[in-house]
Design a protein around this motif. Structure first.
Motif, PDB file in Angstrom:
ATOM      1  N   ASP A 172      50.213 -60.625  68.293  1.00  0.00           N
ATOM      2  CA  ASP A 172      51.656 -60.404  68.365  1.00  0.00           C
ATOM      3  C   ASP A 172      52.368 -61.634  68.906  1.00  0.00           C
ATOM      4  OD1 ASP A 172      51.282 -57.869  67.390  1.00  0.00           O
ATOM      5  OD2 ASP A 172      51.631 -56.840  69.301  1.00  0.00           O
ATOM      6  N   PHE A 173      51.738 -62.283  69.910  1.00  0.00           N
ATOM      7  CA  PHE A 173      52.387 -63.466  70.484  1.00  0.00           C
ATOM      8  C   PHE A 173      52.384 -64.622  69.486  1.00  0.00           C
ATOM      9  CE2 PHE A 173      52.492 -67.374  73.041  1.00  0.00           C
ATOM     10  CZ  PHE A 173      53.723 -67.184  73.663  1.00  0.00           C
ATOM     11  N   LEU A 174      51.294 -64.775  68.744  1.00  0.00           N
ATOM     12  CA  LEU A 174      51.260 -65.800  67.703  1.00  0.00           C
ATOM     13  C   LEU A 174      52.393 -65.576  66.703  1.00  0.00           C
ATOM     14  CD1 LEU A 174      49.812 -68.187  66.296  1.00  0.00           C
ATOM     15  CD2 LEU A 174      48.381 -66.496  65.132  1.00  0.00           C
ATOM     16  N   LEU A 175      52.585 -64.333  66.311  1.00  0.00           N
ATOM     17  CA  LEU A 175      53.664 -63.992  65.386  1.00  0.00           C
ATOM     18  C   LEU A 175      55.027 -64.258  66.026  1.00  0.00           C
ATOM     19  CD1 LEU A 175      54.394 -62.794  62.632  1.00  0.00           C
ATOM     20  CD2 LEU A 175      54.321 -60.516  63.682  1.00  0.00           C
ATOM     21  N   PHE A 176      55.157 -63.970  67.319  1.00  0.00           N
ATOM     22  CA  PHE A 176      56.414 -64.236  68.027  1.00  0.00           C
ATOM     23  C   PHE A 176      56.744 -65.727  67.979  1.00  0.00           C
ATOM     24  CE2 PHE A 176      58.869 -65.249  71.820  1.00  0.00           C
ATOM     25  CZ  PHE A 176      59.891 -64.306  71.771  1.00  0.00           C
ATOM     26  N   CYS A 177      55.754 -66.566  68.200  1.00  0.00           N
ATOM     27  CA  CYS A 177      55.981 -68.016  68.160  1.00  0.00           C
ATOM     28  C   CYS A 177      56.391 -68.469  66.766  1.00  0.00           C
ATOM     29  CB  CYS A 177      54.727 -68.766  68.602  1.00  0.00           C
ATOM     30  SG  CYS A 177      54.290 -68.546  70.341  1.00  0.00           S
ATOM     31  N   GLN A 178      55.747 -67.918  65.748  1.00  0.00           N
ATOM     32  CA  GLN A 178      56.092 -68.284  64.374  1.00  0.00           C
ATOM     33  C   GLN A 178      57.527 -67.888  64.038  1.00  0.00           C
ATOM     34  OE1 GLN A 178      53.568 -70.533  63.724  1.00  0.00           O
ATOM     35  NE2 GLN A 178      53.784 -69.791  61.635  1.00  0.00           N
ATOM     36  N   ARG A 179      57.991 -66.801  64.627  1.00  0.00           N
ATOM     37  CA  ARG A 179      59.343 -66.322  64.334  1.00  0.00           C
ATOM     38  C   ARG A 179      60.414 -66.949  65.219  1.00  0.00           C
ATOM     39  NH1 ARG A 179      58.416 -59.749  63.444  1.00  0.00           N
ATOM     40  NH2 ARG A 179      57.342 -59.940  61.422  1.00  0.00           N
ATOM     41  N   ASN A 180      59.992 -67.614  66.288  1.00  0.00           N
ATOM     42  CA  ASN A 180      60.955 -68.191  67.239  1.00  0.00           C
ATOM     43  C   ASN A 180      60.559 -69.621  67.572  1.00  0.00           C
ATOM     44  OD1 ASN A 180      62.686 -65.648  68.161  1.00  0.00           O
ATOM     45  ND2 ASN A 180      60.545 -64.983  68.081  1.00  0.00           N
ATOM     46  N   LYS A 181      60.577 -70.459  66.550  1.00  0.00           N
ATOM     47  CA  LYS A 181      60.055 -71.823  66.693  1.00  0.00           C
ATOM     48  C   LYS A 181      60.924 -72.695  67.594  1.00  0.00           C
ATOM     49  CE  LYS A 181      57.674 -71.765  62.253  1.00  0.00           C
ATOM     50  NZ  LYS A 181      57.511 -72.406  60.915  1.00  0.00           N
ATOM     51  N   LYS A 182      62.161 -72.390  67.727  1.00  0.00           N
ATOM     52  CA  LYS A 182      63.021 -73.187  68.613  1.00  0.00           C
ATOM     53  C   LYS A 182      62.589 -73.021  70.065  1.00  0.00           C
ATOM     54  CE  LYS A 182      66.802 -75.768  68.969  1.00  0.00           C
ATOM     55  NZ  LYS A 182      66.895 -77.099  68.313  1.00  0.00           N
ATOM     56  N   ALA A 183      62.343 -71.792  70.459  1.00  0.00           N
ATOM     57  CA  ALA A 183      61.941 -71.527  71.837  1.00  0.00           C
ATOM     58  C   ALA A 183      60.454 -71.732  72.058  1.00  0.00           C
ATOM     59  CB  ALA A 183      62.325 -70.098  72.232  1.00  0.00           C
ATOM     60  N   CYS A 184      59.638 -71.515  71.014  1.00  0.00           N
ATOM     61  CA  CYS A 184      58.168 -71.542  71.163  1.00  0.00           C
ATOM     62  C   CYS A 184      57.511 -72.374  70.065  1.00  0.00           C
ATOM     63  CB  CYS A 184      57.609 -70.122  71.138  1.00  0.00           C
ATOM     64  SG  CYS A 184      58.275 -69.022  72.386  1.00  0.00           S
ATOM     65  N   PRO A 185      57.763 -73.686  70.039  1.00  0.00           N
ATOM     66  CA  PRO A 185      57.125 -74.526  69.016  1.00  0.00           C
ATOM     67  C   PRO A 185      55.643 -74.741  69.318  1.00  0.00           C
ATOM     68  CG  PRO A 185      58.391 -75.887  70.530  1.00  0.00           C
ATOM     69  CD  PRO A 185      58.652 -74.460  70.931  1.00  0.00           C
ATOM     70  N   LEU A 186      54.783 -74.074  68.562  1.00  0.00           N
ATOM     71  CA  LEU A 186      53.348 -74.144  68.820  1.00  0.00           C
ATOM     72  C   LEU A 186      52.801 -75.537  68.532  1.00  0.00           C
ATOM     73  CD1 LEU A 186      51.766 -70.831  67.487  1.00  0.00           C
ATOM     74  CD2 LEU A 186      51.734 -71.700  69.828  1.00  0.00           C
ATOM     75  N   VAL A 187      52.036 -76.060  69.470  1.00  0.00           N
ATOM     76  CA  VAL A 187      51.346 -77.337  69.309  1.00  0.00           C
ATOM     77  C   VAL A 187      49.854 -77.108  69.060  1.00  0.00           C
ATOM     78  CG1 VAL A 187      50.664 -79.470  70.498  1.00  0.00           C
ATOM     79  CG2 VAL A 187      53.021 -78.645  70.660  1.00  0.00           C
ATOM     80  N   GLU A 188      49.273 -76.134  69.764  1.00  0.00           N
ATOM     81  CA  GLU A 188      47.838 -75.875  69.647  1.00  0.00           C
ATOM     82  C   GLU A 188      47.544 -74.428  70.046  1.00  0.00           C
ATOM     83  OE1 GLU A 188      45.363 -77.021  68.269  1.00  0.00           O
ATOM     84  OE2 GLU A 188      43.741 -77.758  69.531  1.00  0.00           O
ATOM     85  N   VAL A 189      46.584 -73.823  69.366  1.00  0.00           N
ATOM     86  CA  VAL A 189      46.045 -72.523  69.741  1.00  0.00           C
ATOM     87  C   VAL A 189      44.535 -72.703  69.814  1.00  0.00           C
ATOM     88  CG1 VAL A 189      45.811 -70.090  69.162  1.00  0.00           C
ATOM     89  CG2 VAL A 189      47.902 -71.326  68.540  1.00  0.00           C
ATOM     90  N   CYS A 190      43.917 -72.322  70.921  1.00  0.00           N
ATOM     91  CA  CYS A 190      42.478 -72.555  71.045  1.00  0.00           C
ATOM     92  C   CYS A 190      41.782 -71.380  71.719  1.00  0.00           C
ATOM     93  CB  CYS A 190      42.200 -73.841  71.822  1.00  0.00           C
ATOM     94  SG  CYS A 190      42.898 -73.914  73.477  1.00  0.00           S
ATOM     95  N   ASP A 191      40.494 -71.231  71.390  1.00  0.00           N
ATOM     96  CA  ASP A 191      39.650 -70.265  72.074  1.00  0.00           C
ATOM     97  C   ASP A 191      39.317 -70.823  73.452  1.00  0.00           C
ATOM     98  OD1 ASP A 191      39.497 -68.623  69.828  1.00  0.00           O
ATOM     99  OD2 ASP A 191      37.845 -69.785  69.005  1.00  0.00           O
TER     100      ASP A 191
END
Length: 384
Positions: A172-191
């Motif tokens: 859900d949080f990954l989806l939130f970032c994809q939908r709110n790129k201004k506030a949450c521009p993803l740089v990296e997602v890691c295990d």
């Protein structure tokens, strides 16, 4: 000088040597041969490892005397084959291939520490000053730096952190970032805790100067080391931070008041609603910097080149337009002075996830504390 082919040869034969079959290994030495040769001088590899039998349609799985001599020359410089401890005295670079726990130096402790990312499209972690962020992270890890990171390691990308257990919440949080790129521009997602795509050898549990721990949407405490609180199956999200373009603004003659006054940046909740995603909902948080009115156009031009770090401002000069009533009482950080010829400039902020975590009452999360970022090895203008 060690021969470049010796390591490859060693790794190829390590499983054979470790089986310890047929005879005590102390009797198997390069000087005496790896097994009894046949009449034609070939060594039967199956005698060393019965599982390595011949395959149909291929030559016998054997080594000739000549091949064995070449292997001996390749290994002799840095591999001790059946040597005693006395044989290896004074030869610290030699390794015991019988030791089942042996690993390459960069593979010890369970993860690669020095090798560079090699996958297609991997970011090139090349920089003449790359030691600067690595030294800084080491200072943080050793407890020698505990403050906010505005003005730290100019020219390098800084990131906000969100850590969640591997679950529907993380998706859900990954989806939130994809939908709110201004506030949450993803740089990296890691295990886990090793962000090797953006910072080689880093440890997300220890390399941020302060962490915030949330339970059921409530801030439980702040800590300087999150190792003991890290979820077993963690997913870590790194989100670009506007601190990344601080050096570009300073180089353009736009001073940073928070740096000048040695304060954390002021951050405010707003009335700007984020797009909902699964369990996550809430409003955007913004940071504020005073900028001279005559420099506003320049500030917008510079920051718009950093979409991976929130990009251009969302509001200029009118805090009430985004629901901010009093600039002297920020929700996070410290208030700063605003001169008569300056206007408040508001940028989307990576504290937005923290506000959303609280409103959404997420069961458990770790984030950076406001203003305390993770410093990567990437240049601040990297295309991510």
């Amino acid at each position: 000088m060690k021969r470049p082919g010796s390591l490859a040869a060693f790794l190829l034969l390590k499983p054979i040597f470790q089986n310890r079959l047929m005879k005590p290994f102390s009797e198997v030495r390069m000087e005496g041969g790896l097994g009894a040769p046949s009449d034609d001088g070939a060594i039967d590899a199956a005698a060393l490892n019965p599982q390595a039998g011949s395959q149909a349609g291929t030559p016998a799985n054997t080594l000739t005397s000549t091949q064995l001599e070449e292997l001996a020359r390749a290994l002799s410089d840095n591999v001790a084959v059946g040597s005693t401890n006395n044989d290896r005295e004074g030869k610290s670079d030699m390794v015991n291939i019988l030791d089942p726990t042996w690993a390459l130096p960069e593979q010890r402790d369970g993860r690669i520490k020095e090798s560079k990312p090699s996958w297609f499209g991997a970011l090139r972690l090349e920089s003449s000053n790359v030691d600067e962020p690595r030294r800084f992270r080491e200072q943080v890890r050793l407890g020698q730096f505990s403050g906010p990171t505005n003005g730290v390691c100019p020219g390098f990308l800084q990131c906000n952190l969100v850590v969640l257990p591997r679950s529907q919440i993380a998706f859900d949080f990954l989806l939130f970032c994809q939908r709110n790129k201004k506030a949450c521009p993803l740089v990296e997602v890691c295990d886990g805790f090793s962000p090797d795509g953006v910072a080689l050898g880093a440890d997300l549990r220890k390399d941020i100067s302060k962490y915030a721990i949330y339970r059921d949407g409530v801030l439980e405490k702040e800590v300087h080391d999150a190792s003991d609180l890290w979820p077993k199956d963690a997913i870590s999200f790194l989100i670009g931070c506007s601190f990344s373009y601080d050096s570009a603004l300073i180089s353009a003659g736009i001073p940073l008041r928070s740096v000048e006054q040695k304060k954390n940046v002021p951050m405010y909740r707003t009335s700007l609603e984020c797009r909902k995603a699964g369990a996550f909902k809430g409003n955007m948080v913004v940071s504020m910097k005073p900028v001279r009115a005559v420099d506003i156009a320049k500030e917008v031009e510079i920051t718009s080149k950093y979409p991976h770090a929130h990009g251009a401002p969302v509001c200029v000069g009118k805090p009430e337009a985004i629901g901010i009533g009093d600039l002297t009482t920020p929700d996070w950080g410290d208030p700063v002075d605003i001169a008569a010829d300056e206007l408040p400039v508001f940028h989307a902020c990576g504290v937005t996830p923290q506000a959303v975590l609280m409103e959404s009452k997420v069961p458990y999360a770790i984030t950076h504390s406001a203003g305390h970022m993770f410093v990567t090895d990437l240049p601040s203008d990297a295309v991510v």
